[in-house]
Design a protein around this motif. Structure first.
Motif, mmCIF file in Angstrom:
data_model
loop_
_atom_site.group_PDB
_atom_site.id
_atom_site.type_symbol
_atom_site.label_atom_id
_atom_site.label_comp_id
_atom_site.label_asym_id
_atom_site.label_seq_id
_atom_site.Cartn_x
_atom_site.Cartn_y
_atom_site.Cartn_z
ATOM 1 N N TYR A 195 29.703 13.388 20.503
ATOM 2 C CA TYR A 195 30.945 14.116 20.268
ATOM 3 C C TYR A 195 30.779 15.614 20.536
ATOM 4 O O TYR A 195 29.718 16.195 20.323
ATOM 5 C CB TYR A 195 31.436 13.878 18.832
ATOM 6 N N ALA B 56 34.674 6.668 18.601
ATOM 7 C CA ALA B 56 35.128 6.246 19.924
ATOM 8 C C ALA B 56 34.270 5.081 20.405
ATOM 9 O O ALA B 56 33.218 4.770 19.825
ATOM 10 C CB ALA B 56 35.021 7.417 20.902
ATOM 11 N N SER C 269 36.185 12.242 26.874
ATOM 12 C CA SER C 269 37.459 11.618 26.527
ATOM 13 C C SER C 269 38.551 12.641 26.309
ATOM 14 O O SER C 269 38.320 13.857 26.332
ATOM 15 C CB SER C 269 37.282 10.796 25.242
ATOM 16 N N ALA D 233 35.005 12.653 22.669
ATOM 17 C CA ALA D 233 33.816 11.822 22.826
ATOM 18 C C ALA D 233 33.279 12.005 24.239
ATOM 19 O O ALA D 233 34.037 12.225 25.183
ATOM 20 C CB ALA D 233 34.159 10.357 22.574
ATOM 21 N N THR E 133 36.772 6.050 24.894
ATOM 22 C CA THR E 133 38.066 6.217 24.234
ATOM 23 C C THR E 133 38.018 7.490 23.396
ATOM 24 O O THR E 133 36.939 7.978 23.048
ATOM 25 C CB THR E 133 38.392 5.027 23.324
ATOM 26 N N ALA E 134 39.172 8.011 23.077
ATOM 27 C CA ALA E 134 39.206 9.218 22.255
ATOM 28 C C ALA E 134 38.875 8.881 20.803
ATOM 29 O O ALA E 134 39.243 7.805 20.308
ATOM 30 C CB ALA E 134 40.587 9.863 22.329
ATOM 31 N N PRO E 135 38.181 9.766 20.101
ATOM 32 C CA PRO E 135 38.058 9.586 18.651
ATOM 33 C C PRO E 135 39.445 9.664 18.021
ATOM 34 O O PRO E 135 40.406 10.139 18.650
ATOM 35 C CB PRO E 135 37.159 10.736 18.214
ATOM 36 N N SER E 136 39.574 9.214 16.796
ATOM 37 C CA SER E 136 40.904 9.167 16.160
ATOM 38 C C SER E 136 40.804 9.564 14.696
ATOM 39 O O SER E 136 39.721 9.695 14.132
ATOM 40 C CB SER E 136 41.504 7.766 16.290
#
Length: 483
Positions: free
Chosen positions: A424, A413, A478, A470, A391-394
């Motif tokens: 990352y 992520a 990601s 990620a 998943t993408a970092p946020s």
């Protein structure tokens, strides 16, 4: 003449350098046997232990500065090792004494230091050769020739594991299991996974009669090596499926329609079938030892790539031939080979050996820094193992702190493989959104925390905008979070 013209058409010497790819293996072999590359100092006191470590970190710093991303660290040489093993003794190069404990674990140290620099560390293991009689004697009771005589054979004043004995693959897998289970390696890289060259009298007639089952001697020997590959590959994937399995086969597979191998090839000379391994899917990467020029390089490199079954072909380049004591190559030969590798979309290249990079032989290091490796590159993904990105970092935050530094923080992520925390990649640019397809925007890779301090080399070159993605250990990246 037709073939010569064909090769020239592919490789006119003054081809412009290909655009730098975002994904490319940039590897160097760090050779420990005889201390050829490392170490130079024996670890016998706290001071010399520190010096031995510094010699390695100096190499890694220089590789990192040239945007290398893969270190092939020699971990087993000839029946001895450079890690804490319950099976084989420490190599004497570490302390000057066979089995001498250097006061630290060199493999663990190499992995940690590579990862600090965002580089992969692959355990390079010599497999079948065990060394000459003097060397075997020096290992004493811990030599495999003493502990497991049944799988060892003498041949031409040297000792070898016998690929025709079923217990050989199990012995090698025990060593591999120690490394893969006990260390955070990114890959295991097998060298000399083959019979001795042109070995019609290799002493395996008893085993051939027992296990040959109607095959020719050549085919049986080839099957023996392939069975070792198959057994180890499956064993590694059962422990840690993301660990890359690679070999360095003889640089020519066999005669090609474009050019003959002139009697020197993997298939017939040493009973290797690397194209079969890739076709069967029991090899992730090959580093064919392509220490050749001209027509002895290019047609065979094409052959590897065309028969790769989507696996990664990473030609080993003989940069040692740039040294006048080794050969009469000029650096433009290496330049052309790298251009060719990129033009034909191979996965990258390996440099044999790191000494010649450190010494900048014929300006090879400068050429890589200024031209071919001017920007970082990520590892090519391995979709045959896993094709699902994290998943993408946020929630990226960007905060200016003292001395022109900028602190980036984000929320972690997650990955579909719960055994691995994503790493990352940091990108920076003056344009928004940051284009993550441009390698020149890569600032750092292999980051294992959820924060990063951005420090521009020069204050006036500081970038305004950032992106974080990620990446998993299979090379799947990601989507980006941007700020």
């Amino acid at each position: 003449m037709r073939l010569f013209i064909f090769i020239l058409s592919l490789l006119f010497p003054f081809l412009p350098t290909s655009a730098q790819p975002k994904h490319e293996v940039r590897a160097a072999w760090v050779t420990a046997v005889y201390g050829l590359d490392w170490p130079r100092t024996r670890a016998t006191t706290p001071q010399t232990i520190r010096k031995q470590k510094e010699e390695l970190t100096d190499i890694l710093d220089k590789l990192k500065a040239a945007n290398f991303n893969t270190v092939l660290f020699q971990t087993r040489t000839r029946g001895d090792v450079l890690y804490t093993s319950a099976i084989e003794p420490f190599n004497s190069i570490l302390t000057g004494k066979t089995g001498g404990n250097p006061g630290y674990d060199p493999l663990a140290f190499a992995i940690e230091e590579c990862h600090k620099r965002g580089m992969e560390c692959h355990a390079w293991m010599v497999t079948v050769p065990l060394g000459n009689k003097k060397h075997v004697t020096s290992l004493g009771s811990r030599s495999v020739t003493k502990r497991m005589k049944e799988i060892c054979v003498p041949y031409k004043s040297e000792y070898f594991l016998n690929p025709g004995h079923p217990a050989t693959k199990e012995y090698l897998m025990k060593l591999v299991r120690e490394v893969v289970s006990g260390y955070d390696v990114d890959g295991v890289h097998f060298d000399y996974l083959r019979y001795p060259e042109n070995a019609p009298f290799f002493p395996d007639k008893y085993d051939f009669r027992k296990y040959g089952k109607g095959r020719t001697l050549d085919q049986w020997r080839r099957d023996n090596i392939s069975e070792i590959v198959r057994y180890i590959y499956k064993g590694v994937k059962a422990i840690k499926p993301w660990v890359k399995v690679s070999t360095s086969p003889v640089g020519k597979y066999r005669d090609t329609s474009r050019y003959p191998s002139r009697g020197w090839n993997a298939f017939f000379t040493v009973y290797q079938d690397p194209q079969g391994w890739m076709g069967e899917g029991v090899m992730d990467q090959i580093y064919p030892m392509m220490y050749f020029q001209g027509n002895n390089f290019y047609p065979f490199a094409l052959d590897w790539q065309e028969q790769s079954n989507g696996r990664q072909v990473i030609p080993g380049l003989g940069i040692y031939f740039l040294h006048p004591d080794e050969g009469k190559w000029t650096r433009d030969e290496i330049d052309r080979q790298i251009n060719f590798i990129r033009n034909h979309k191979m996965a990258g290249e390996g440099h044999y050996r790191v000494k010649y990079l450190m010494e900048n032989t014929q300006g090879i290091y400068d050429e890589l820094v200024e031209n071919f490796y001017a920007y970082p590159a990520l590892q090519p993904p391995m979709p045959w193992l896993d094709s699902v990105p994290p998943t993408a970092p946020s929630e990226l935050t960007v905060t200016d702190i003292d001395s022109g530094y900028t602190e980036l923080k984000w929320q972690a992520a997650t990955d579909n493989d719960a055994r691995n925390k994503p790493m990352y990649i940091i990108y920076a640019s003056n344009d928004f959104p940051v284009d993550i397809n441009r390698p020149e925007n890569i600032v750092a890779q292999g980051i294992r925390e959820t924060s990063y301090i951005y420090a521009p080399i020069l204050p006036w070159n500081a970038k305004k905008h950032f992106a974080v993605t990620a990446i998993d250990r299979y090379g799947n990246e990601s989507r980006a979070v941007q700020k």
